[in-house]
Write an enzyme that holds these catalytic residues in place. Sequence first.
Site, PDB file in Angstrom:
ATOM      1  N   ASN A   1       0.866  -1.184   0.000  1.00  0.00           N
ATOM      2  CA  ASN A   1       0.000   0.000   0.000  1.00  0.00           C
ATOM      3  C   ASN A   1       0.902   1.233   0.000  1.00  0.00           C
ATOM      4  O   ASN A   1       1.488   1.577   1.017  1.00  0.00           O
ATOM      5  CB  ASN A   1      -0.890  -0.027   1.253  1.00  0.00           C
ATOM      6  CG  ASN A   1      -1.688   1.261   1.419  1.00  0.00           C
ATOM      7  OD1 ASN A   1      -1.779   2.081   0.502  1.00  0.00           O
ATOM      8  ND2 ASN A   1      -2.261   1.446   2.599  1.00  0.00           N
ATOM      9  N   TRP A   2       0.978   1.881  -1.155  1.00  0.00           N
ATOM     10  CA  TRP A   2       1.910   3.020  -1.273  1.00  0.00           C
ATOM     11  C   TRP A   2       1.362   4.301  -0.674  1.00  0.00           C
ATOM     12  O   TRP A   2       2.076   5.299  -0.614  1.00  0.00           O
ATOM     13  CB  TRP A   2       2.263   3.250  -2.749  1.00  0.00           C
ATOM     14  CG  TRP A   2       3.080   2.151  -3.333  1.00  0.00           C
ATOM     15  CD1 TRP A   2       3.634   1.088  -2.666  1.00  0.00           C
ATOM     16  CD2 TRP A   2       3.464   2.003  -4.705  1.00  0.00           C
ATOM     17  NE1 TRP A   2       4.319   0.280  -3.535  1.00  0.00           N
ATOM     18  CE2 TRP A   2       4.228   0.825  -4.794  1.00  0.00           C
ATOM     19  CE3 TRP A   2       3.219   2.735  -5.859  1.00  0.00           C
ATOM     20  CZ2 TRP A   2       4.763   0.374  -5.996  1.00  0.00           C
ATOM     21  CZ3 TRP A   2       3.746   2.300  -7.057  1.00  0.00           C
ATOM     22  CH2 TRP A   2       4.516   1.127  -7.120  1.00  0.00           C
ATOM     23  N   LYS A   3       0.093   4.287  -0.306  1.00  0.00           N
ATOM     24  CA  LYS A   3      -0.530   5.504   0.242  1.00  0.00           C
ATOM     25  C   LYS A   3      -0.268   6.680  -0.706  1.00  0.00           C
ATOM     26  O   LYS A   3      -0.223   6.472  -1.912  1.00  0.00           O
ATOM     27  CB  LYS A   3      -0.006   5.753   1.665  1.00  0.00           C
ATOM     28  CG  LYS A   3      -0.095   4.486   2.524  1.00  0.00           C
ATOM     29  CD  LYS A   3       0.122   4.707   3.981  1.00  0.00           C
ATOM     30  CE  LYS A   3       0.006   3.380   4.710  1.00  0.00           C
ATOM     31  NZ  LYS A   3      -0.001   3.498   6.165  1.00  0.00           N
TER      32      LYS A   3
ATOM     33  N   HIS B   1      -9.502   1.376   4.728  1.00  0.00           N
ATOM     34  CA  HIS B   1      -8.228   1.544   5.426  1.00  0.00           C
ATOM     35  C   HIS B   1      -8.438   2.499   6.601  1.00  0.00           C
ATOM     36  O   HIS B   1      -9.227   3.436   6.508  1.00  0.00           O
ATOM     37  CB  HIS B   1      -7.174   2.102   4.458  1.00  0.00           C
ATOM     38  CG  HIS B   1      -5.805   2.072   5.048  1.00  0.00           C
ATOM     39  ND1 HIS B   1      -5.361   3.037   5.919  1.00  0.00           N
ATOM     40  CD2 HIS B   1      -4.786   1.176   4.916  1.00  0.00           C
ATOM     41  CE1 HIS B   1      -4.124   2.740   6.293  1.00  0.00           C
ATOM     42  NE2 HIS B   1      -3.754   1.613   5.703  1.00  0.00           N
TER      43      HIS B   1
ATOM     44  N   GLU C   1      -6.832   4.907   7.613  1.00  0.00           N
ATOM     45  CA  GLU C   1      -6.612   6.326   7.292  1.00  0.00           C
ATOM     46  C   GLU C   1      -7.846   6.919   6.608  1.00  0.00           C
ATOM     47  O   GLU C   1      -8.135   8.103   6.777  1.00  0.00           O
ATOM     48  CB  GLU C   1      -5.342   6.474   6.432  1.00  0.00           C
ATOM     49  CG  GLU C   1      -4.089   6.268   7.288  1.00  0.00           C
ATOM     50  CD  GLU C   1      -2.890   5.712   6.556  1.00  0.00           C
ATOM     51  OE1 GLU C   1      -2.826   5.779   5.324  1.00  0.00           O
ATOM     52  OE2 GLU C   1      -1.989   5.180   7.254  1.00  0.00           O
TER      53      GLU C   1
ATOM     54  N   GLU D   1      -5.544  -4.849  10.410  1.00  0.00           N
ATOM     55  CA  GLU D   1      -4.527  -3.827  10.635  1.00  0.00           C
ATOM     56  C   GLU D   1      -4.809  -3.078  11.933  1.00  0.00           C
ATOM     57  O   GLU D   1      -5.613  -2.116  11.941  1.00  0.00           O
ATOM     58  CB  GLU D   1      -4.527  -2.825   9.482  1.00  0.00           C
ATOM     59  CG  GLU D   1      -4.206  -3.450   8.144  1.00  0.00           C
ATOM     60  CD  GLU D   1      -3.536  -2.431   7.210  1.00  0.00           C
ATOM     61  OE1 GLU D   1      -2.401  -2.682   6.807  1.00  0.00           O
ATOM     62  OE2 GLU D   1      -4.149  -1.390   6.936  1.00  0.00           O
TER      63      GLU D   1
ATOM     64  N   GLY E   1       2.362   2.255  10.840  1.00  0.00           N
ATOM     65  CA  GLY E   1       3.332   3.345  10.768  1.00  0.00           C
ATOM     66  C   GLY E   1       4.028   3.654  12.081  1.00  0.00           C
ATOM     67  O   GLY E   1       4.743   4.641  12.188  1.00  0.00           O
TER      68      GLY E   1
ATOM     69  N   SER F   1       3.344  -2.064  10.392  1.00  0.00           N
ATOM     70  CA  SER F   1       4.786  -2.139  10.660  1.00  0.00           C
ATOM     71  C   SER F   1       5.409  -3.484  10.263  1.00  0.00           C
ATOM     72  O   SER F   1       6.315  -3.994  10.936  1.00  0.00           O
ATOM     73  CB  SER F   1       5.082  -1.809  12.125  1.00  0.00           C
ATOM     74  OG  SER F   1       4.677  -0.473  12.411  1.00  0.00           O
TER      75      SER F   1
ATOM     76  N   GLY G   1       2.850  -1.099   4.323  1.00  0.00           N
ATOM     77  CA  GLY G   1       2.852   0.323   3.997  1.00  0.00           C
ATOM     78  C   GLY G   1       4.268   0.820   3.762  1.00  0.00           C
ATOM     79  O   GLY G   1       4.836   0.633   2.678  1.00  0.00           O
ATOM     80  N   GLY G   2       4.858   1.426   4.778  1.00  0.00           N
ATOM     81  CA  GLY G   2       6.181   2.055   4.658  1.00  0.00           C
ATOM     82  C   GLY G   2       7.226   1.175   3.974  1.00  0.00           C
ATOM     83  O   GLY G   2       7.944   1.630   3.071  1.00  0.00           O
TER      84      GLY G   2
HETATM   85  P1  PGA Z   1       2.784   0.339   7.681  1.00  0.00           P
HETATM   86  O1  PGA Z   1       1.326   0.584   7.054  1.00  0.00           O
HETATM   87  O2  PGA Z   1       3.313  -0.944   7.110  1.00  0.00           O
HETATM   88  O3  PGA Z   1       3.582   1.541   7.278  1.00  0.00           O
HETATM   89  O4  PGA Z   1       2.605   0.243   9.171  1.00  0.00           O
HETATM   90  C1  PGA Z   1       0.441  -0.470   6.820  1.00  0.00           C
HETATM   91  C2  PGA Z   1      -0.818   0.032   6.185  1.00  0.00           C
HETATM   92  O5  PGA Z   1      -1.259   1.146   6.507  1.00  0.00           O
HETATM   93  O6  PGA Z   1      -1.421  -0.657   5.336  1.00  0.00           O
END
Ligand code: PGA
Length: 265
Positions: free
Chosen positions: A16-18, A108, A110, A178, A184, A224, A245-246
């Site tokens: 997930n590149w956001k 998600h 977010e 999640e 994050g 994470s 994500g990251g």
């Molecule tokens: P993260 O994000 O791996 O940076 O914790 C995961 C996500 O939001 O899907």
Amino acid sequence: MAVASGSARTPFIAGNWKMNLDHLQSIAFVQKLAWTLKDAHHDFSSVEVAVFPPFTDLRSVQTLVGSDELPIAYGGQDLSAHDSGAYTGEISGAFLAALDARYVIIGHSERRQYHGESDEQVAAKVAAAHRHGLVPVICVGETAEDLERHGPSAVPVSQLRTALEGVVRGQEVVVAYEPVWAIGSGQAATSEQAQQVAAALRATLAEVLGAEAAEATRILYGGSVKAANIAGFLREKDVDGALVGGASLQLEEFASIVRYQKHVI
Ligand code: PGA
């Protein structure tokens, strides 16, 4: 519910590149990812790989994946609950389908947090995804406060139950657990915590969609995830992959996560 041994669920690693990487950067990234995995003789049939770039990148990714026949899937990070009309700024599932997207992330944390998405809206988006032949990656997860008040499974299970309200047997979904406190933060859940909630989510899938569908549905862990912890999660019997994500923005790290089966643990 007893889980049959020799599960047929193909492990799934999703990036997930956001709101990162423009269309030129995403072309370069997907190309290098494909080369890196090819050089490492990655068996794409043993671990599926997908990326979720911003909407503005999807046409470019489609062109690259199509012309080079790359074995990498892609999808949108969200979609509209509506199919077309006066919804400024929204993206229809029909548009994602027209770009050969296979998946779409829905709900998600977010989106839930910054855009106030409710469980009901998530359910409407899941229905929209299915109307257009997309596989929804339904995100559920508890905040630190939920965890303290209700324990680990109650909130994700209730979010999933609502999200599945319009789903009928035979429609594929992927579920991503999640925990919001792990996203994050650098503080991932333990693999035991992930397994505990994944098992509760699978039991919910069984109740709503039947045992067979529950057995076939992939449940991902997200929050994470990195190369150093991925193998531990995938050893758990109800965790079938990860939403990353990251770490999905770092080429070598993401390629290493995809290749977790080769990790010595
Ligand atoms: P993260 O994000 O791996 O940076 O914790 C995961 C996500 O939001 O899907």
